[in-house]
Motif scaffolding. Structure first.
Motif, PDB file in Angstrom:
ATOM      1  N   TYR A   1      -8.335  -7.294   3.783  1.00  0.00           N
ATOM      2  CA  TYR A   1      -7.101  -7.782   4.419  1.00  0.00           C
ATOM      3  C   TYR A   1      -7.235  -7.724   5.936  1.00  0.00           C
ATOM      4  O   TYR A   1      -7.477  -6.668   6.508  1.00  0.00           O
ATOM      5  CB  TYR A   1      -5.907  -6.937   3.971  1.00  0.00           C
ATOM      6  CG  TYR A   1      -5.597  -7.056   2.496  1.00  0.00           C
ATOM      7  CD1 TYR A   1      -4.698  -8.009   2.027  1.00  0.00           C
ATOM      8  CD2 TYR A   1      -6.206  -6.217   1.570  1.00  0.00           C
ATOM      9  CE1 TYR A   1      -4.419  -8.126   0.677  1.00  0.00           C
ATOM     10  CE2 TYR A   1      -5.933  -6.324   0.209  1.00  0.00           C
ATOM     11  CZ  TYR A   1      -5.035  -7.283  -0.228  1.00  0.00           C
ATOM     12  OH  TYR A   1      -4.762  -7.391  -1.571  1.00  0.00           O
ATOM     13  N   ASP A   2      -7.065  -8.880   6.589  1.00  0.00           N
ATOM     14  CA  ASP A   2      -7.215  -8.996   8.036  1.00  0.00           C
ATOM     15  C   ASP A   2      -5.865  -9.015   8.761  1.00  0.00           C
ATOM     16  O   ASP A   2      -4.802  -9.179   8.144  1.00  0.00           O
ATOM     17  CB  ASP A   2      -7.937 -10.300   8.384  1.00  0.00           C
ATOM     18  CG  ASP A   2      -9.392 -10.311   7.973  1.00  0.00           C
ATOM     19  OD1 ASP A   2      -9.860  -9.314   7.386  1.00  0.00           O
ATOM     20  OD2 ASP A   2     -10.065 -11.326   8.226  1.00  0.00           O
ATOM     21  N   ASP A   3      -5.941  -8.886  10.083  1.00  0.00           N
ATOM     22  CA  ASP A   3      -4.862  -9.159  11.032  1.00  0.00           C
ATOM     23  C   ASP A   3      -3.871  -8.011  11.204  1.00  0.00           C
ATOM     24  O   ASP A   3      -4.248  -6.955  11.670  1.00  0.00           O
ATOM     25  CB  ASP A   3      -4.153 -10.470  10.691  1.00  0.00           C
ATOM     26  CG  ASP A   3      -5.079 -11.668  10.795  1.00  0.00           C
ATOM     27  OD1 ASP A   3      -6.175 -11.526  11.366  1.00  0.00           O
ATOM     28  OD2 ASP A   3      -4.725 -12.750  10.291  1.00  0.00           O
ATOM     29  N   CYS A   4      -2.599  -8.200  10.772  1.00  0.00           N
ATOM     30  CA  CYS A   4      -1.571  -7.209  11.100  1.00  0.00           C
ATOM     31  C   CYS A   4      -0.472  -7.224  10.037  1.00  0.00           C
ATOM     32  O   CYS A   4      -0.030  -8.304   9.628  1.00  0.00           O
ATOM     33  CB  CYS A   4      -0.966  -7.539  12.468  1.00  0.00           C
ATOM     34  SG  CYS A   4      -0.134  -6.163  13.275  1.00  0.00           S
ATOM     35  N   PRO A   5      -0.025  -6.051   9.573  1.00  0.00           N
ATOM     36  CA  PRO A   5       1.010  -6.019   8.533  1.00  0.00           C
ATOM     37  C   PRO A   5       2.382  -6.380   9.071  1.00  0.00           C
ATOM     38  O   PRO A   5       2.642  -6.299  10.273  1.00  0.00           O
ATOM     39  CB  PRO A   5       0.967  -4.562   8.055  1.00  0.00           C
ATOM     40  CG  PRO A   5       0.474  -3.795   9.239  1.00  0.00           C
ATOM     41  CD  PRO A   5      -0.501  -4.706   9.926  1.00  0.00           C
ATOM     42  N   ARG A   6       3.270  -6.749   8.162  1.00  0.00           N
ATOM     43  CA  ARG A   6       4.636  -7.112   8.551  1.00  0.00           C
ATOM     44  C   ARG A   6       5.421  -5.912   9.059  1.00  0.00           C
ATOM     45  O   ARG A   6       6.234  -6.036   9.969  1.00  0.00           O
ATOM     46  CB  ARG A   6       5.367  -7.726   7.351  1.00  0.00           C
ATOM     47  CG  ARG A   6       4.799  -9.045   6.876  1.00  0.00           C
ATOM     48  CD  ARG A   6       5.537  -9.533   5.643  1.00  0.00           C
ATOM     49  NE  ARG A   6       5.027 -10.821   5.171  1.00  0.00           N
ATOM     50  CZ  ARG A   6       5.441 -11.419   4.059  1.00  0.00           C
ATOM     51  NH1 ARG A   6       6.377 -10.835   3.310  1.00  0.00           N
ATOM     52  NH2 ARG A   6       4.934 -12.575   3.698  1.00  0.00           N
ATOM     53  N   SER A   7       5.180  -4.773   8.442  1.00  0.00           N
ATOM     54  CA  SER A   7       5.940  -3.579   8.821  1.00  0.00           C
ATOM     55  C   SER A   7       5.139  -2.334   8.481  1.00  0.00           C
ATOM     56  O   SER A   7       4.206  -2.377   7.659  1.00  0.00           O
ATOM     57  CB  SER A   7       7.283  -3.540   8.086  1.00  0.00           C
ATOM     58  OG  SER A   7       7.079  -3.341   6.693  1.00  0.00           O
ATOM     59  N   LEU A   8       5.518  -1.229   9.116  1.00  0.00           N
ATOM     60  CA  LEU A   8       4.860   0.042   8.812  1.00  0.00           C
ATOM     61  C   LEU A   8       5.133   0.454   7.377  1.00  0.00           C
ATOM     62  O   LEU A   8       4.248   0.975   6.694  1.00  0.00           O
ATOM     63  CB  LEU A   8       5.362   1.118   9.775  1.00  0.00           C
ATOM     64  CG  LEU A   8       4.807   2.527   9.546  1.00  0.00           C
ATOM     65  CD1 LEU A   8       3.288   2.546   9.668  1.00  0.00           C
ATOM     66  CD2 LEU A   8       5.449   3.513  10.521  1.00  0.00           C
ATOM     67  N   GLU A   9       6.345   0.199   6.910  1.00  0.00           N
ATOM     68  CA  GLU A   9       6.693   0.558   5.528  1.00  0.00           C
ATOM     69  C   GLU A   9       5.818  -0.190   4.525  1.00  0.00           C
ATOM     70  O   GLU A   9       5.299   0.397   3.574  1.00  0.00           O
ATOM     71  CB  GLU A   9       8.161   0.250   5.265  1.00  0.00           C
ATOM     72  CG  GLU A   9       8.614   0.601   3.857  1.00  0.00           C
ATOM     73  CD  GLU A   9      10.081   0.257   3.598  1.00  0.00           C
ATOM     74  OE1 GLU A   9      10.595   0.663   2.547  1.00  0.00           O
ATOM     75  OE2 GLU A   9      10.686  -0.426   4.450  1.00  0.00           O
ATOM     76  N   ALA A  10       5.636  -1.500   4.752  1.00  0.00           N
ATOM     77  CA  ALA A  10       4.825  -2.292   3.831  1.00  0.00           C
ATOM     78  C   ALA A  10       3.379  -1.800   3.833  1.00  0.00           C
ATOM     79  O   ALA A  10       2.744  -1.681   2.774  1.00  0.00           O
ATOM     80  CB  ALA A  10       4.880  -3.766   4.228  1.00  0.00           C
ATOM     81  N   PHE A  11       2.851  -1.496   5.016  1.00  0.00           N
ATOM     82  CA  PHE A  11       1.479  -1.029   5.131  1.00  0.00           C
ATOM     83  C   PHE A  11       1.312   0.321   4.435  1.00  0.00           C
ATOM     84  O   PHE A  11       0.366   0.527   3.651  1.00  0.00           O
ATOM     85  CB  PHE A  11       1.092  -0.914   6.604  1.00  0.00           C
ATOM     86  CG  PHE A  11      -0.348  -0.556   6.836  1.00  0.00           C
ATOM     87  CD1 PHE A  11      -1.343  -1.519   6.779  1.00  0.00           C
ATOM     88  CD2 PHE A  11      -0.721   0.757   7.108  1.00  0.00           C
ATOM     89  CE1 PHE A  11      -2.675  -1.198   6.994  1.00  0.00           C
ATOM     90  CE2 PHE A  11      -2.047   1.091   7.327  1.00  0.00           C
ATOM     91  CZ  PHE A  11      -3.026   0.112   7.268  1.00  0.00           C
ATOM     92  N   SER A  12       2.226   1.241   4.713  1.00  0.00           N
ATOM     93  CA  SER A  12       2.145   2.584   4.133  1.00  0.00           C
ATOM     94  C   SER A  12       2.248   2.534   2.611  1.00  0.00           C
ATOM     95  O   SER A  12       1.524   3.240   1.902  1.00  0.00           O
ATOM     96  CB  SER A  12       3.257   3.462   4.711  1.00  0.00           C
ATOM     97  OG  SER A  12       3.206   4.757   4.168  1.00  0.00           O
TER      98      SER A  12
END
Length: 390
Positions: A203-214
């Motif tokens: 998975y590249d680039d940047c997540p939508r939110s910290l919650e989604a990433f965590s």
């Protein structure tokens, strides 16, 4: 031994004796070099070869490109049909050539030999050598180029490199019994440091939110799934400033593998070697593997990677999730295209990055006898091992 068939004349002198250039003989496209030292082969567009217009050159003849040459002129100079030049070199009407490139004018029968017959259920593979193109490989084994694309998750814009393993037929590799394949020799730029038959989701680039990433990295870790996370330096800095959280550290704490994806997602092929190296440094991920933005590589980009001690890692399946595909579409793309040991490209901000999507991918791949890469046991290291514990 390559032979320069300019017959003692410069390209300009020969051109004066030749018909005018055919427009579009060599236009914008990806460079193909057949010189072994470049260690790079471009993906090929195979066109039907026709009979030479005049007597064929000597077997194994080649032409070394000089400044101003075009493919159509080279074909005319040597009495070879342009379609034949395309087919022999894995080129097409949009290909670009450069001084020093070696253009084949006849087939090398010593290199193109009939492959041994395999059992119908066994998958035949080809290990890429310097000078190979997908078109030549397909022709060598008598398979269609489209089937090579489909089996390997490639397209006409894909690049292959020496050491890559190209699947030629469906099924399990001969003798694998559905088990993990032994470690291959050499590094594959499309498969990265995964030497097993397990599929790696990246998975590249940047997540939508910290919650989604965590949520994703913790769920993946608890389910023994090892994802490859490739955030940009700008993304890392942004989350650090807004939330005081280091995304790479959070992913590593959950056994996930983190690689570089540049600082600001600039096309490395537009930069000098020094500028490419700077783009691969901090605040981007400082490690030993990296995902080139857009998958774009040239000599300057390779030079930049070498300067920072990093190996580029591309992919074997592109889901094109960034086109706005639904979760179901992304899952279907992964399940339908992934092959043993493959690397799947997705993005942190799109619909393949969620526990539900990854869970469905795992189930769908399991139905095909494939498994996902396992999480690192404990906190994953900043510098990844040369062979991931998938």
């Amino acid at each position: 031994m390559f032979t320069n068939l300019s017959f003692g004349r410069s390209a300009v002198a020969v051109r004066r004796l030749s018909p005018p250039r055919v427009p579009g003989g060599a236009t914008v496209g990806r460079r193909l070099s057949l010189i072994a030292a470049t260690a790079v082969s471009a993906a090929a567009l195979v066109l039907g070869a026709s009979a030479p217009a005049t007597a064929a050159p000597d077997p194994g003849a080649t032409h070394i490109v000089e400044s101003g040459d075009t493919l159509s002129e080279i074909a005319q100079w040597h009495g070879v049909a342009l379609g034949t030049v395309f087919a022999l070199n894995g080129l097409g009407p949009s290909s670009v050539i450069h001084p020093g490139d070696v253009i084949r004018l006849t087939s090398d029968t010593a290199e193109v030999s009939a492959p041994p017959a395999d059992a119908p259920s066994a998958a035949r593979t080809h290990t890429v050598r310097s000078g190979d193109t997908l078109g030549r490989i397909a022709a060598q084994y008598g398979v269609s180029l489209d089937s090579v694309f489909e089996l390997n998750g490639l397209s006409r814009s894909s690049i292959i490199y020496p050491g890559d393993i190209i699947r030629l037929t469906p099924g399990e590799p001969a003798g694998s019994g559905g088990q993990e394949e032994p470690a291959r020799t050499g590094y594959s730029i499309t498969l990265g440091p995964n030497a097993t038959s397990r599929v790696v989701l990246t998975y590249d680039d940047c997540p939508r939110s910290l919650e989604a990433f965590s949520d994703v990295v913790s769920w993946a870790g608890s389910n023994d799934i090892g994802l490859v996370i490739a955030p940009t330096g700008d993304c890392i800095g942004g989350f650090q400033a807004r939330h005081g959280v280091d995304l790479p550290a959070l992913a590593r704490a959950n056994g996930q593998y983190v690689i570089n994806h540049s600082v600001s997602h600039r096309d490395l092929t537009t930069l000098s070697c020094a500028d490419a190296a700077a783009e691969l440094g901090a605040p981007g991920v400082v490690t030993n593997f990296g995902r080139p933005p857009y998958g774009a590589l040239n000599s300057a980009a390779h030079c930049g990677y070498a300067q920072v001690g990093m190996s580029p890692w591309l992919w074997s399946v592109d889901t094109k999730d960034w086109t706005g595909k639904t979760q179901a579409d992304v899952v279907a793309s992964v399940v339908g295209q992934a092959q043993p040991g493959g690397t799947v490209l997705m993005h942190l901000q799109w619909n393949g990055f969620s526990p539900s999507a990854i869970g469905q991918m795992r189930e769908g791949l399991a139905a095909r006898g494939l498994e996902l890469c396992r999480a690192y046991p404990g906190t994953s290291p900043v510098h990844l091992p040369s062979s991931l514990p998938c």
